[in-house]
Enzyme design. Structure first.
Site, PDB file in Angstrom:
ATOM      1  N   LYS A 195     146.512   8.717  44.582  1.00  0.00           N
ATOM      2  CA  LYS A 195     146.323  10.001  45.249  1.00  0.00           C
ATOM      3  C   LYS A 195     147.190  10.022  46.501  1.00  0.00           C
ATOM      4  CE  LYS A 195     142.927  12.949  47.470  1.00  0.00           C
ATOM      5  NZ  LYS A 195     141.511  13.212  47.691  1.00  0.00           N
ATOM      6  N   LYS A 248     147.474  12.269  41.357  1.00  0.00           N
ATOM      7  CA  LYS A 248     147.241  13.527  42.065  1.00  0.00           C
ATOM      8  C   LYS A 248     148.166  13.636  43.258  1.00  0.00           C
ATOM      9  CE  LYS A 248     143.658  15.750  44.669  1.00  0.00           C
ATOM     10  NZ  LYS A 248     142.423  15.539  45.367  1.00  0.00           N
TER      11      LYS A 248
HETATM   12  C1  PBG Z   1     138.661  15.166  48.477  1.00  0.00           C
HETATM   13  C2  PBG Z   1     139.564  15.870  47.585  1.00  0.00           C
HETATM   14  C3  PBG Z   1     140.698  16.648  47.893  1.00  0.00           C
HETATM   15  C4  PBG Z   1     141.127  17.204  46.714  1.00  0.00           C
HETATM   16  C5  PBG Z   1     140.295  16.744  45.711  1.00  0.00           C
HETATM   17  N1  PBG Z   1     139.344  15.902  46.268  1.00  0.00           N
HETATM   18  C6  PBG Z   1     141.318  17.005  49.166  1.00  0.00           C
HETATM   19  C7  PBG Z   1     141.912  16.061  50.064  1.00  0.00           C
HETATM   20  O1  PBG Z   1     142.095  14.880  49.796  1.00  0.00           O
HETATM   21  O2  PBG Z   1     142.219  16.539  51.146  1.00  0.00           O
HETATM   22  C8  PBG Z   1     142.282  18.148  46.583  1.00  0.00           C
HETATM   23  C9  PBG Z   1     142.276  19.007  45.401  1.00  0.00           C
HETATM   24  C10 PBG Z   1     143.179  20.175  45.457  1.00  0.00           C
HETATM   25  O3  PBG Z   1     144.017  20.352  46.340  1.00  0.00           O
HETATM   26  O4  PBG Z   1     143.045  20.984  44.530  1.00  0.00           O
HETATM   27  N2  PBG Z   1     139.078  14.001  49.020  1.00  0.00           N
END
Ligand code: PBG
Length: 327
Positions: A195, A248
Site C-alpha cells: 500500500k 493499492k
Molecule cells: C485506510 C484506508 C485508506 C484507503 C483504504 N483504507 C486511506 C488511507 O490510507 O489514507 C483508501 C481507499 C481509497 O482511496 O479509495 N487506511
C-alpha cells in the site's frame, strides 16, 4: 511468419472473432464494492468528490448490499464512520461499533454476499493516523493489539474476510494469532500488503473523514518509487499468514500487481482507489471521455496485469454491463 501470411487483424474483424481470442475476462464476481457506513437512519449523504458514492446509514447500506448481491458483485468492503473519535480509535474495535452492527444487519439480509471488513484505525482516531501515537509518531507495536481486536470484532460480527490496511509491520501475524485464539481460524486475511503513500486517496479521506490531522502517512505507507520493496512486503505478509495480498492503488501500480502475481502466484487483489475513480468521473462529467468505456478499460487492465479481485467504486455501474460491452 510475417505479413502477408500473418495478419493479426483477422481476429479483430467481428465481435465473435474478438470474443474468441479475448485473453482477459471481467465479471461482476471479480469486483468488490466499498461502502461507507455512518450512524443514523435513512441517511444517504453524497460524497462530493466521488459522484455516485455516499455515506450510508446501516439501513441504507443493507439495501445497497442487496442490490450489489443481485447484480452478482463479488462482495462489499465496509468502512465505518463512528459517532465519535478518540486518540486510540476505540470505535474501531468496539464489539457494537458501526462496522460490527452493519455486518450483523447485512449478514441477515444479504446472506450470500461476501462481507469484507477493512481493518484500520484512521477512521476512528481523532488524529486521523492508522495507529496509536507516541508523541507524534505512529507507534507500530502498540497499534498491533488494537488492530487484532478490531479484526476479531469484525469476524465475530460476521465478516467473511478481514482486510488490514494500516501498514503496521507484523499486523498480519498479530491478527492471525488473535483470530485463531478466538476460534476464528477459518477467517481469511486479505492484507493490503503493498500500500503506497498515494495522492490518489484524497477523495476517500473526505468520504471516510479520515484525513491525518498533522503530517502524512509516509512514515508507514510505501514510497511510490519502490517496487522491490513491495515484493518484500508481500513475502512477509504471506509468511505471517495472509491468504490474499492486495496492491493499492491499482492503475499507477500495474507493474507491482504484475510482479506480485508472477513471483508468488497467490490470489491477488488490487484496489482501484478513490482518486482513480474520481478522475474518470470528473472527465466523464465534462464530456471529455466516455466514462463507462474508460472504466471498463481501466478495470480490464487491472485484471490483465494479474489481479484476481478488484476493489472498485465502479462495481455497481459496471456490473450490469459486463459481457455486453467491448463488442
Ligand atoms: C485506510 C484506508 C485508506 C484507503 C483504504 N483504507 C486511506 C488511507 O490510507 O489514507 C483508501 C481507499 C481509497 O482511496 O479509495 N487506511
Amino acid at each position: 511468419m510475417t505479413f502477408p501470411t500473418t495478419r493479426l487483424r483477422r481476429f479483430r474483424a467481428t465481435p465473435a472473432l474478438r470474443a474468441l481470442v479475448r485473453e482477459t475476462t471481467l465479471e461482476p464476481g471479480d469486483l468488490v464494492a466499498p461502502l461507507f457506513v455512518c450512524p443514523g437512519e435513512k441517511i444517504r449523504r453524497p460524497i462530493a468528490s466521488m459522484p455516485g458514492q455516499a455515506q450510508l446509514s446501516i439501513d441504507e447500506a443493507v439495501l445497497e448490499a442487496k442490490q450489489l448481491a443481485d447484480l452478482g458483485v463479488g462482495g462489499v468492503i465496509l468502512f465505518g464512520i463512528p459517532e465519535k473519535k478518540d486518540a486510540v480509535g476505540s470505535g474501531g474495535y468496539a464489539k457494537d461499533g458501526i462496522v460490527p452492527r452493519a455486518l450483523r444487519a447485512m449478514r441477515q439480509s444479504a446472506p450470500g454476499l461476501l462481507l469484507w471488513a477493512d481493518v484500520c484505525l484512521c477512521e476512528y482516531t481523532d488524529h486521523g493516523h492508522c495507529g496509536v501515537l507516541t508523541g507524534e509518531r505512529v507507534d507500530n507495536d502498540a497499534s498491533l493489539p488494537l488492530l487484532a481486536r478490531a479484526a476479531v470484532a469484525y469476524a465475530e460480527a460476521g465478516a467473511d474476510i478481514v482486510a488490514p490496511s494500516d501498514m503496521m509491520d507484523g499486523r498480519v501475524g498479530a491478527i492471525r494469532k488473535a483470530l485463531d485464539a478466538a476460534g476464528l481460524a477459518e477467517t481469511p486475511i486479505v492484507s493490503y500488503a503493498a500500500k503506497y503513500a498515494s495522492a490518489f486517496y484524497g477523495p476517500f479521506r473526505e468520504a471516510a473523514e479520515s484525513a491525518p490531522q498533522f503530517g502524512d502517512r509516509r512514515g508507514y505507507q510505501m514510497d511510490p518509487s519502490n517496487g522491490d520493496e513491495a515484493l518484500r512486503e508481500v513475502a512477509l505478509d504471506l509468511e505471517e499468514g495472509a491468504d490474499m495480498v492486495m496492491v493499492k492503488p491499482a492503475l499507477p501500480y500495474l507493474d507491482i500487481i504484475h510482479r506480485v502475481k508472477e513471483r508468488f502466484g497467490v490470489p491477488v487483489a488490487a484496489y482501484n482507489v478513490s482518486g482513480e475513480y474520481s478522475m474518470l468521473k470528473a472527465a466523464a462529467e465534462r464530456g471529455w471521455l466516455d466514462g463507462e468505456r474508460a472504466a471498463l478499460e481501466a478495470l480490464t487492465s487491472i485484471r490483465r496485469a494479474g489481479a484476481d479481485v478488484i476493489v472498485t467504486y465502479h462495481a455497481k455501474e459496471i456490473a450490469p454491463i459486463l459481457g455486453k460491452k467491448f463488442p
